[in-house]
Design an enzyme around this catalytic site. Structure first.
Site, mmCIF file in Angstrom:
data_model
loop_
_atom_site.group_PDB
_atom_site.id
_atom_site.type_symbol
_atom_site.label_atom_id
_atom_site.label_comp_id
_atom_site.label_asym_id
_atom_site.label_seq_id
_atom_site.Cartn_x
_atom_site.Cartn_y
_atom_site.Cartn_z
ATOM 1 C CG HIS A 294 -0.463 -0.064 2.609
ATOM 2 N ND1 HIS A 294 0.555 -0.778 3.088
ATOM 3 C CD2 HIS A 294 -0.574 1.016 3.428
ATOM 4 C CE1 HIS A 294 0.853 -0.424 4.324
ATOM 5 N NE2 HIS A 294 0.069 0.796 4.507
ATOM 6 C CG HIS B 40 0.092 4.467 4.812
ATOM 7 N ND1 HIS B 40 -0.812 3.975 5.552
ATOM 8 C CD2 HIS B 40 -0.768 5.341 4.243
ATOM 9 C CE1 HIS B 40 -1.924 3.941 5.781
ATOM 10 N NE2 HIS B 40 -2.100 5.083 5.064
ATOM 11 C CG ASP C 214 4.672 3.064 7.405
ATOM 12 O OD1 ASP C 214 3.866 3.544 6.763
ATOM 13 O OD2 ASP C 214 4.507 2.171 8.270
ATOM 14 C CG HIS C 215 4.001 0.123 4.434
ATOM 15 N ND1 HIS C 215 3.887 -1.158 4.808
ATOM 16 C CD2 HIS C 215 3.747 0.883 5.237
ATOM 17 C CE1 HIS C 215 3.582 -1.266 6.196
ATOM 18 N NE2 HIS C 215 3.325 -0.107 6.510
ATOM 19 C CG HIS D 134 -4.109 0.218 6.756
ATOM 20 N ND1 HIS D 134 -3.989 0.710 8.092
ATOM 21 C CD2 HIS D 134 -2.943 0.481 6.026
ATOM 22 C CE1 HIS D 134 -2.867 1.538 8.204
ATOM 23 N NE2 HIS D 134 -2.149 1.246 7.146
ATOM 24 C CG ASP E 126 0.094 -1.526 7.776
ATOM 25 O OD1 ASP E 126 1.364 -2.198 8.027
ATOM 26 O OD2 ASP E 126 0.652 -0.260 7.687
ATOM 27 C CG HIS F 179 3.826 -1.709 11.493
ATOM 28 N ND1 HIS F 179 4.588 -0.548 11.606
ATOM 29 C CD2 HIS F 179 3.142 -1.562 10.065
ATOM 30 C CE1 HIS F 179 4.114 0.346 10.537
ATOM 31 N NE2 HIS F 179 3.334 -0.407 9.784
#
Ligand code: ZN
Ligand code: FE
Length: 255
Positions: free
Chosen positions: A56, A58, A60-61, A114, A133, A171
């Site tokens: 996805h 975001h 942090d990915h 999400h 996530d 995570h």
């Protein structure tokens, strides 16, 4: 031949994963939180990076992608439904699409909730599911974009996979998730046992990811919204599963 899969901690509490198919010498990465831990792992093993799968959009990915792209020129694969927000894709995929890492074949699940357009990658012969996530160890991602019914449908698809499937999620939130899970099912013996393992492993710095789908089915409150005891514990005996899931998600957001 089963591939080697490395769990690589990144940033404060993210994970990324390298899957290596020795038969073809092919290596793939699942999400790119940051470049350095990945390049170090690749260099230590003498592997190139052939593919990057994105779950996805975001940061942090995906934020580690530009440097990895410059250095290794991998094929980047992500959701067709989210091309406007993902980094430039070399290949876009959607639910039911097929993917591969060398000789290891996989399929794509749409697991929106999400984010809309969140995908998971499942490799049956490797018994490996990369969930980002969506489904997480003892948890699931917050509903930033989708509604509870969408996420419940997404999780239900994953819950139907073979229980021995390993769940590679994005995570290390497991210890915090465990505290919440206990409030939903204080008497769940499998959950109590799992929490003992989690506490022991975290004390030694051992990742709790991957988990197994069997463990998640037995202990993850977000997969257990259809379980009669869970419904009864919430006073929602006759409520539809998705509504019970919505309640549990809302309780976790306020926990
Ligand atoms: Zn996310
Ligand atoms: Fe994340």
């Amino acid at each position: 031949m089963t591939p080697e899969i490395l769990t690589i901690p990144c940033l404060a509490d993210n994970y990324t994963f390298l899957m290596h198919d020795a038969a073809s010498g092919t290596t793939a990465l699942f999400d790119a939180p940051e470049p350095f831990p990945v390049t170090r792992a690749l260099e230590e093993r003498g592997w190139a990076l052939d593919k990057v799968f994105l779950t996805h959009h975001h940061w942090d990915h995906v934020d580690g992608l530009p440097e990895l792209r410059d250095e290794y020129r991998p094929q980047v694969i992500g959701a067709a439904a989210d091309t406007s927000r993902l980094p430039a894709l070399d290949r876009s995929v959607s639910e039911g699409g097929t993917v591969s890492v060398g000789t290891i074949e996989g399929t794509v699940f749409d697991v929106s909730g999400h984010t809309n357009g969140h995908v998971a990658f499942y490799f049956p012969t490797a018994k490996a599911l990369f969930t980002g996530d969506s489904l997480m160890a003892l948890g699931c991602g917050r509903l930033f974009e989708g509604d509870a019914e969408t996420m419940w449908n997404s999780l239900s698809k994953l819950a139907a996979l073979p229980p021995e499937t390993k769940v590679y999620s994005g995570h290390e939130y497991t210890a915090a998730n465990a505290k919440f899970a206990l409030t939903i099912e204080p008497d769940n013996a499998a959950l109590q046992a799992r929490i003992r393992d989690i506490t022991e492993n975290r004390a030694k710095g051992i990742p709790t990811v991957p988990s197994t789908l069997a463990d998640e089915l037995a202990t993850n409150p977000f997969l257990r919204a259809s379980v009669p005891q869970v419904k009864a514990g919430l006073g929602m005996e006759n409520a539809p599963d998705a509504l019970v899931f919505a309640k549990i998600r809302q309780m976790k957001d306020n926990f």
